[in-house]
Design a protein around this motif. Sequence first.
Motif, PDB file in Angstrom:
ATOM      1  N   SER A  28      14.882  -2.164 -45.937  1.00 26.72           N
ATOM      2  CA  SER A  28      13.740  -1.256 -46.118  1.00 26.72           C
ATOM      3  C   SER A  28      14.223   0.133 -46.529  1.00 26.72           C
ATOM      4  N   ILE A  29      15.224   0.624 -45.817  1.00 24.88           N
ATOM      5  CA  ILE A  29      15.780   1.938 -46.146  1.00 24.88           C
ATOM      6  C   ILE A  29      16.432   1.912 -47.523  1.00 24.88           C
ATOM      7  N   ALA A  30      17.109   0.828 -47.846  1.00 24.52           N
ATOM      8  CA  ALA A  30      17.727   0.700 -49.174  1.00 24.52           C
ATOM      9  C   ALA A  30      16.663   0.745 -50.265  1.00 24.52           C
ATOM     10  N   ALA A  31      15.538   0.082 -50.038  1.00 21.90           N
ATOM     11  CA  ALA A  31      14.458   0.105 -51.035  1.00 21.90           C
ATOM     12  C   ALA A  31      13.921   1.517 -51.227  1.00 21.90           C
ATOM     13  N   ILE A  32      13.741   2.248 -50.139  1.00 23.64           N
ATOM     14  CA  ILE A  32      13.240   3.627 -50.242  1.00 23.64           C
ATOM     15  C   ILE A  32      14.249   4.505 -50.975  1.00 23.64           C
TER      16      ILE A  32
END
Length: 82
Positions: free
Chosen positions: A15-19
């Motif tokens: 999720s953090i990587a996507a953001i």
Amino acid sequence: MNKKWLSSILVAFFSIAAIVFMIMGNFNFAVFAMTIMFALSNGFRAKSFKEQGYIKEAKWMKYMAIFFTVASIAVFITIVTG
């Protein structure tokens, strides 16, 4: 390590990587991270439902995990060839 902790850490990581990829403007990798996140979360949810005795829901989540796994592979191929 507990399976619940591992699943939470993996989903949070992607999720953090996507953001981060969205902020950087690299939308192909953002979509790739999101599809992996969805595949993982649905896979872990399918196991959880099966353990709780929700067989129909577990089957549905398993198929959703398979769908997002195939989508992740398709996005990866698009990134590599594009």
